[in-house]
Design a protein around this motif. Structure first.
Motif, mmCIF file in Angstrom:
data_model
loop_
_atom_site.group_PDB
_atom_site.id
_atom_site.type_symbol
_atom_site.label_atom_id
_atom_site.label_comp_id
_atom_site.label_asym_id
_atom_site.label_seq_id
_atom_site.Cartn_x
_atom_site.Cartn_y
_atom_site.Cartn_z
ATOM 1 N N ILE A 33 14.272 -3.080 7.151
ATOM 2 C CA ILE A 33 15.019 -1.716 7.221
ATOM 3 C C ILE A 33 15.669 -1.382 5.883
ATOM 4 O O ILE A 33 16.593 -2.019 5.667
ATOM 5 C CB ILE A 33 15.697 -1.873 8.505
ATOM 6 C CG1 ILE A 33 15.134 -1.973 9.837
ATOM 7 C CG2 ILE A 33 16.635 -0.405 8.583
ATOM 8 C CD1 ILE A 33 16.090 -2.362 10.994
ATOM 9 N N ALA A 34 15.260 -0.363 5.399
ATOM 10 C CA ALA A 34 15.867 0.164 4.139
ATOM 11 C C ALA A 34 15.863 1.740 4.060
ATOM 12 O O ALA A 34 15.869 2.307 5.019
ATOM 13 C CB ALA A 34 15.232 -0.626 3.031
ATOM 14 N N ASP A 35 15.645 1.993 2.791
ATOM 15 C CA ASP A 35 15.401 3.286 2.580
ATOM 16 C C ASP A 35 14.410 3.593 1.385
ATOM 17 O O ASP A 35 13.998 2.782 0.755
ATOM 18 C CB ASP A 35 16.912 4.135 2.250
ATOM 19 C CG ASP A 35 17.630 3.499 1.232
ATOM 20 O OD1 ASP A 35 17.081 2.912 0.147
ATOM 21 O OD2 ASP A 35 18.898 3.162 1.447
ATOM 22 N N VAL A 36 13.924 5.068 1.188
ATOM 23 C CA VAL A 36 12.925 5.231 0.233
ATOM 24 C C VAL A 36 13.540 4.677 -1.170
ATOM 25 O O VAL A 36 12.631 4.326 -1.937
ATOM 26 C CB VAL A 36 12.475 6.698 0.110
ATOM 27 C CG1 VAL A 36 11.701 7.136 -1.011
ATOM 28 C CG2 VAL A 36 12.090 7.092 1.599
ATOM 29 N N MET A 37 14.567 4.922 -1.462
ATOM 30 C CA MET A 37 14.972 4.716 -2.905
ATOM 31 C C MET A 37 15.263 3.262 -2.987
ATOM 32 O O MET A 37 14.933 2.660 -4.326
ATOM 33 C CB MET A 37 16.474 5.366 -3.163
ATOM 34 C CG MET A 37 17.813 5.231 -2.218
ATOM 35 S SD MET A 37 17.386 6.044 -0.548
ATOM 36 C CE MET A 37 17.780 7.944 -1.049
ATOM 37 N N PRO B 173 26.993 3.316 -3.338
ATOM 38 C CA PRO B 173 26.270 4.176 -4.100
ATOM 39 C C PRO B 173 24.668 3.881 -4.368
ATOM 40 O O PRO B 173 24.362 2.550 -4.355
ATOM 41 C CB PRO B 173 26.902 3.802 -5.652
ATOM 42 C CG PRO B 173 28.442 3.520 -5.160
ATOM 43 C CD PRO B 173 27.929 2.616 -3.878
ATOM 44 N N GLY B 174 23.942 4.542 -4.742
ATOM 45 C CA GLY B 174 22.505 4.344 -4.999
ATOM 46 C C GLY B 174 21.448 4.041 -3.547
ATOM 47 O O GLY B 174 20.490 3.488 -4.030
ATOM 48 N N LEU B 175 22.229 4.152 -2.629
ATOM 49 C CA LEU B 175 21.264 3.991 -1.240
ATOM 50 C C LEU B 175 21.268 5.523 -0.595
ATOM 51 O O LEU B 175 21.931 6.441 -1.069
ATOM 52 C CB LEU B 175 22.005 2.868 -0.460
ATOM 53 C CG LEU B 175 22.010 1.623 -1.131
ATOM 54 C CD1 LEU B 175 22.462 0.714 -0.168
ATOM 55 C CD2 LEU B 175 20.403 1.223 -1.406
ATOM 56 N N ILE B 176 20.878 5.438 0.609
ATOM 57 C CA ILE B 176 20.665 6.913 1.598
ATOM 58 C C ILE B 176 22.047 7.394 1.668
ATOM 59 O O ILE B 176 22.105 8.644 1.921
ATOM 60 C CB ILE B 176 19.935 6.435 2.761
ATOM 61 C CG1 ILE B 176 19.652 7.682 3.633
ATOM 62 C CG2 ILE B 176 20.774 5.177 3.539
ATOM 63 C CD1 ILE B 176 18.377 8.326 2.848
#
Length: 304
Positions: free
Chosen positions: A80-84, A131-134
């Motif tokens: 489970i993560a995000d697009v970035m 920072p740097g995430l959804i």
């Protein structure tokens, strides 16, 4: 008698051939204590993955940093993560592929004694996030739409952000559920959510080896995932909430699920608009050196 035995043998052979051939090597999936993990956990605990002929091994992580370290060490096959994160991994030579969206809704909250009651009042204030995430992407998008600016307070620790907001150490925070609901119960002010602004960037990622070499297993994974979504929508949390604590969920998760107004959604594709926006955002933030190659970074075939 011989004819009966022949017919019985044929019946057994046909029955066996219709069952899915199970790959005994499990697909290792990393989860976080957020609502996005629920369909995966339910599919595992209720035997849905097994029924669909795919072996899954779940590793719960307390935060994205632990999850990313496990991915870098080759200890998980999906997450489970995000697009970035998918774009960043691809940029670093880690071939994880975006295969679907997830159930998500990120809430923006103000500290109890800040006096802040509207989103625009966060102008010039500190917002604690990773920072740097959804979380940062959601906050940036909302700030742009509502024409204000804010200051990022980098704080990867879940407890640090939770306790810091309640003690008024900073003005705002971005959290998913169940933590957001728990904060509101303890006096935090809910200002809005990503769903209200039409922002969606969470995703499931799987290693390219799974996507290309175990495509049938990935389709079985999603078939079980969607079955679990139906189960979540049809059953009260009392049927399964006791299972969630071993996946690092707080006891309050059951209350959030029962009070959730929106139904859980089946796995769908991340929209092209969001893929493109996050691609531009990721490069602007210095997360990737060049625009992500969507031909390599995205594959929705398992859910089609």
């Amino acid at each position: 008698m011989k004819k009966i035995l022949i017919l019985l043998t044929l019946f057994i052979l046909v029955g066996c051939s219709s069952a899915p051939k199970v790959n005994e090597t499990p697909i290792r999936v990393g989860t976080l204590p957020a609502e996005a993990a629920l369909p995966i956990i339910i599919a595992q605990e209720k035997g849905m993955f097994e029924a669909h002929g795919v072996k899954i091994e779940i590793t719960p992580f307390g935060n994205p940093q632990e999850r990313n370290a496990a991915a870098q060490a080759g200890e998980i096959d999906g997450m489970i993560a995000d697009v970035m994160t998918g774009y960043t991994f691809q940029d670093k030579g880690m071939p994880y592929v975006i295969t679907s969206d997830i159930n998500e809704d990120f809430k923006i909250l103000a500290s109890p004694n800040s006096g802040i009651t509207t989103m625009s009042q966060l102008d010039g204030k500190e917002v604690a996030l990773i920072p740097g995430l959804i979380l940062e992407y959601v906050m940036d998008e909302i700030a742009q739409k509502d024409s204000f600016s804010y200051n990022v307070l980098a704080m990867p620790s879940f407890p640090g952000r939770f306790e810091g907001l309640l003690s008024d150490q900073f003005a705002g925070v971005v959290f998913t559920e169940p933590q957001a609901g728990m904060l509101v119960q303890n006096g935090a002010i809910l200002l809005g959510s990503s769903s209200q602004y039409g922002i969606k960037g969470g995703s499931l990622l799987f290693h390219d080896d799974v996507v290309t070499q175990r495509s049938d297993d990935l389709k079985r994974f999603y078939a079980a995932y969607n079955e679990a979504v139906a189960y979540l929508n049809d059953n009260p949390s009392s049927e399964y909430s006791d299972l969630l604590t071993k996946y690092q969920f707080p006891e309050q998760m059951g209350a959030y699920i029962d009070n959730k107004k929106e139904a859980f959604g089946t796995a769908t594709a991340v929209s092209q608009d969001q893929l493109d926006k996050i691609n531009t955002w990721s490069q602007a933030k210095g997360l990737i050196d060049k625009p992500a190659d969507l031909e390599k970074a995205v594959n929705f075939e398992a859910i089609n």
